[in-house]
Write a protein that holds these residues in place. Structure first.
Motif, PDB file in Angstrom:
ATOM      1  N   ALA A  27       0.832  -1.243  -0.085  1.00 27.96           N
ATOM      2  CA  ALA A  27      -0.105  -0.102  -0.125  1.00 27.96           C
ATOM      3  C   ALA A  27       0.964   1.192  -0.007  1.00 27.96           C
ATOM      4  N   GLN A  28       2.038   1.355   0.918  1.00 25.05           N
ATOM      5  CA  GLN A  28       2.675   2.464   0.907  1.00 25.05           C
ATOM      6  C   GLN A  28       3.303   2.864  -0.663  1.00 25.05           C
ATOM      7  N   ILE A  29       3.672   1.692  -1.334  1.00 25.12           N
ATOM      8  CA  ILE A  29       4.562   1.762  -2.570  1.00 25.12           C
ATOM      9  C   ILE A  29       3.341   2.185  -3.665  1.00 25.12           C
ATOM     10  N   GLU A  30       2.167   1.848  -3.655  1.00 25.94           N
ATOM     11  CA  GLU A  30       1.264   2.087  -4.516  1.00 25.94           C
ATOM     12  C   GLU A  30       1.019   3.678  -4.346  1.00 25.94           C
ATOM     13  N   HIS A  31       0.890   4.004  -3.165  1.00 25.15           N
ATOM     14  CA  HIS A  31       0.753   5.487  -2.867  1.00 25.15           C
ATOM     15  C   HIS A  31       1.783   6.367  -3.499  1.00 25.15           C
ATOM     16  N   ALA A  32       3.004   5.898  -3.330  1.00 23.00           N
ATOM     17  CA  ALA A  32       4.168   6.269  -3.978  1.00 23.00           C
ATOM     18  C   ALA A  32       4.286   6.622  -5.321  1.00 23.00           C
ATOM     19  N   LEU A  33       3.538   5.438  -5.878  1.00 16.82           N
ATOM     20  CA  LEU A  33       3.608   5.478  -7.334  1.00 16.82           C
ATOM     21  C   LEU A  33       2.572   6.471  -8.139  1.00 16.82           C
ATOM     22  N   ASP A  34       1.691   6.922  -6.951  1.00 12.59           N
ATOM     23  CA  ASP A  34       0.537   7.691  -7.679  1.00 12.59           C
ATOM     24  C   ASP A  34       0.976   8.960  -8.213  1.00 12.59           C
TER      25      ASP A  34
END
Length: 340
Positions: free
Chosen positions: A246-253
């Protein structure tokens, strides 16, 4: 053909992938969304988990064909002049359902009208029409310029790889496998020293484990800076794979903050505070580590929220020890450590 003028634009958007608490997963998709009067058109469709046909992971020839179709340079893919505006993010199969619309030329203008939910070749406007949406009239010069820019190479970024740097190899391997499952490439390394700029350019984010020192983190940042690259950096909160995903998904947004549905998450005083900008389904999941570093998962909330700020009570079990909350919509995800 009457319709008031609306502005037309394009913006990067994301369908957030992730590992769900029930064991399911959803695929990460980067795409270009349509902006009507400065707001994503997708937001007018309430809680719809879908992507536009202008996705970064489709072959270039198909991407070009989709753009030319929207410009009416090729025939409509569906009967009655209908075009797919949003489709299934998992398979893009019409049988799963798609939002379609008729695209017409009226002089120099382009008009999108008769929006409908469609699951086969023909749309039933009486039963499945979006009667409160459109028609939209776009000025031809603005419309063509936005779409033509995509044909000139301004396509969505494909930097969907993450560099994982940490001390726990077993955890990194599980995290890399989870990311690949949802469509995000991942590589594991001790550092980025001596890696050619062309290889570093493939990464959209770097995730650090908690055991990595500040000096080691600074050295990795310097490697990317010297290569002239701007990437997102993720400070891993805890050795919990769904949480790190989830943290990485947020960073890729890469979508602009003002064009996101989920804009705020706080977790304190026994409740979660969530803010959304349009009606959407929100899922809240709490993760915690016990004293033996075992992971416990609690589903906190799953429902449709109206625009505005909301306070949601957190179960006492979800607040024990080292705890974190993940808020997820179809288009974005936020992570927050729980404050006692």
């Amino acid at each position: 053909m009457s319709a008031e003028y609306a502005t037309f634009g394009l913006a990067p958007a994301m369908r957030a992938g992730g590992l769900l608490a029930n064991g399911d997963y959803q695929v990460h998709r980067d795409f270009v969304d349509f902006l009507v009067d400065g707001r994503p058109l997708l937001f007018q469709l309430s809680d719809l988990d879908a992507v536009s046909p202008l996705a970064s992971d489709v072959p270039p020839a198909i991407f070009t064909e989709q753009v030319r179709g929207l410009l009416l340079e090729t025939g409509a893919p569906l009967p009655d002049g209908r075009h797919v505006i949003y489709g299934c993010p998992e398979c893009a199969d019409l049988a799963c359902g798609a939002v379609t619309a008729v695209i017409d030329r009226d002089g120099e203008d382009f008009v999108w009208r008769d929006f409908a939910w469609q699951t086969d070749d023909r749309a039933d406007l009486e039963l499945n029409g979006y009667h409160g949406i459109g028609p939209f009239r776009f000025r031809g010069t603005e419309y063509r310029a936005a779409l033509a820019a995509l044909l000139d190479g301004e396509t969505p970024s494909e930097r969907r790889r993450v560099l994982l740097i940490g001390a726990r190899v077993a955890l990194l391997a599980k995290l890399a496998a989870a990311l690949r499952t949802i469509g995000i490439g991942a590589d594991i390394a001790h550092d980025a020293h001596g890696v050619p700029a062309d290889e570093l350019r493939a990464y959209g984010a770097v995730a650090f484990g908690r055991a990595i020192t500040q000096e080691e983190r600074a050295a990795v940042r310097r490697s990317f800076e010297q290569a002239g690259l701007d990437v997102a950096y993720v400070e891993g909160l805890a050795p919990i794979v769904p949480l790190l995903v989830a943290q990485i998904e947020h960073a890729l947004d890469r979508s602009p903050a003002e064009q996101r549905r989920l804009t705020r998450l706080v977790a304190a005083d026994g409740e979660a505070g969530v803010e959304v900008t349009s009606p959407c389904r929100v899922r809240l999941t709490a993760y915690r580590l016990d004293r033996l570093y075992r992971t416990h998962t609690h589903e906190v909330f799953d429902g449709v929220l109206e625009p505005g700020r909301h306070r949601i009570a957190l179960d006492a079990k979800a607040r024990k020890g080292e705890s974190y909350v993940v808020a997820r919509t179809a288009g974005s995800v936020l992570v927050e450590a729980m404050t006692p």
